[in-house]
Design a protein around this motif. Structure first.
Motif, PDB file in Angstrom:
ATOM      1  N   LYS A  81       0.858  -1.280   0.026  1.00  0.00           N
ATOM      2  CA  LYS A  81      -0.134  -0.063   0.055  1.00  0.00           C
ATOM      3  C   LYS A  81       0.816   1.050   0.187  1.00  0.00           C
ATOM      4  N   GLU A  82       1.892   1.286   1.050  1.00  0.00           N
ATOM      5  CA  GLU A  82       2.918   2.197   0.883  1.00  0.00           C
ATOM      6  C   GLU A  82       3.646   2.596  -0.467  1.00  0.00           C
ATOM      7  N   GLU A  83       3.913   1.445  -1.185  1.00  0.00           N
ATOM      8  CA  GLU A  83       4.455   1.648  -2.478  1.00  0.00           C
ATOM      9  C   GLU A  83       3.514   2.456  -3.351  1.00  0.00           C
ATOM     10  N   ASP A  84       2.146   1.815  -3.197  1.00  0.00           N
ATOM     11  CA  ASP A  84       1.252   2.343  -4.318  1.00  0.00           C
ATOM     12  C   ASP A  84       1.034   3.888  -4.083  1.00  0.00           C
ATOM     13  N   ALA A  85       0.701   4.443  -2.861  1.00  0.00           N
ATOM     14  CA  ALA A  85       0.726   5.577  -2.444  1.00  0.00           C
ATOM     15  C   ALA A  85       1.903   6.510  -2.876  1.00  0.00           C
ATOM     16  N   LEU A  86       3.311   5.981  -2.784  1.00  0.00           N
ATOM     17  CA  LEU A  86       4.417   6.655  -3.306  1.00  0.00           C
ATOM     18  C   LEU A  86       4.444   6.912  -4.660  1.00  0.00           C
TER      19      LEU A  86
END
Lengths: 227, 81
Positions: free
Chosen positions: A8-13
């Motif tokens: 999810k964090e990679e998506d957000a970034l």
């Protein structure tokens, strides 16, 4: 072939970089998800050409184009997985495309004068101003039918155990049932909801090929940050 | 298996409930005292079968009261559970 699903964090970034106009991020976005989205659209009934056209437009719309053309990604709230959100956008667009083309035909729906009404036009709308609601209405109407097919008692059990966190033992004590009976009722009701939902969908929109997992995923994306 | 069913039900029921409330503007009133008493008896396993059926039908019409029933059951849990 798509690479491993990002966190999810990679998506957000990645979304943030895309919104900042980084072309490399847009390339990565496409590389990560295009393969998955092609498979999803094909499995849901789109043709390869439709899938290619829809996804080409979708990736174009992710590009920031100034005030007149904000990136589609600005609508992504981050409350569901980016892959699910993109799949829902693509599916909704595919449904809209078919709706505009009027190629959605069911033999029983051809009227006496030979004209063919669009099935999605017959789905009650939540907001008639918004064409984006076609998919949401279809999901909603399917679920209403499915829930109506369950007994009030089985729905109550589903709500108590799966939504409110009661144990099956607590429900047994309340109803004077055995645990086996509670367990059978719960799984039977879920199977009925699944069966009725997919049967209703297939009847209303024969070209839309959804599995139960697809259906749940669409509900989640639609609910948690789609529009 | 249970977890899959639970997640699926949470998602679809959440989707349905959200839109039903938005569309119908359902009122979220508290249950009348008589119903509240029946909910308490039901939670304790002390409601006769015939009365259970009546109450289940009532809860079907007023699904927002189900949380009240769940709270009554949870209140019976031993302290610290």
């Amino acid at each position: 072939m798509s690479p491993k699903p990002p966190k999810k964090e990679e998506d957000a970034l990645l979304v943030r970089k895309c919104l900042d106009g980084e072309s490399e991020a847009l390339t990565t976005l496409r590389r990560w998800y295009n393969g998955d989205l092609v498979n999803i659209l094909l499995s849901r009934g789109a043709t390869p050409t439709e899938s290619d056209d829809l996804l080409a437009d979708l990736w174009d719309d992710c590009v920031v184009g100034g005030e007149d053309h904000p990136s589609l990604l600005e609508k992504f709230s981050g409350r569901c997985a980016l892959r699910n959100w993109l799949a829902t956008v693509a599916t909704r667009r595919w449904i809209d495309l078919r709706r505009r083309r009027g190629r959605h035909v069911e033999p029983s729906q051809v009227s006496g004068n030979g004209t063919v009404p669009d099935i999605l036009d017959t789905v009650p709308t939540l907001d008639s101003k918004s064409r984006d609601e076609a998919l949401g209405n279809l999901l909603l109407e399917s679920l209403r039918m499915a829930f109506r097919s369950c007994t009030p008692q089985s729905l109550l059990l589903l709500r108590l155990v799966y939504l409110h966190g009661l144990t099956q033992r607590e429900v047994c004590r309340m109803l004077g049932w055995t645990e086996a009976r509670v367990s059978r009722t719960l799984s039977g009701a879920m199977q009925e909801i699944e069966r009725t939902t997919l049967r209703y969908l297939a009847r209303r929109d024969p070209l839309l090929k959804l599995t139960w997992a697809d259906f749940v995923e669409l509900c989640e994306a639609h609910q948690t940050g789609f529009l | 298996m249970k977890s899959n069913m639970q997640n699926a039900f949470r998602t679809v029921a959440g989707f349905l409930d959200r839109f039903e409330v938005e569309v119908e503007g359902r009122e979220l009133r508290e249950p009348p005292r008589e119903v509240a008493n029946k909910l308490r008896d039901f939670a304790r396993g002390k409601l006769a079968q015939a009365k259970q059926a009546e109450l289940v039908a009532l809860l079907h019409e007023n699904p927002h009261w189900v949380s009240r029933l769940a709270d009554e059951v949870k209140a019976l849990r031993p302290t610290g559970a």
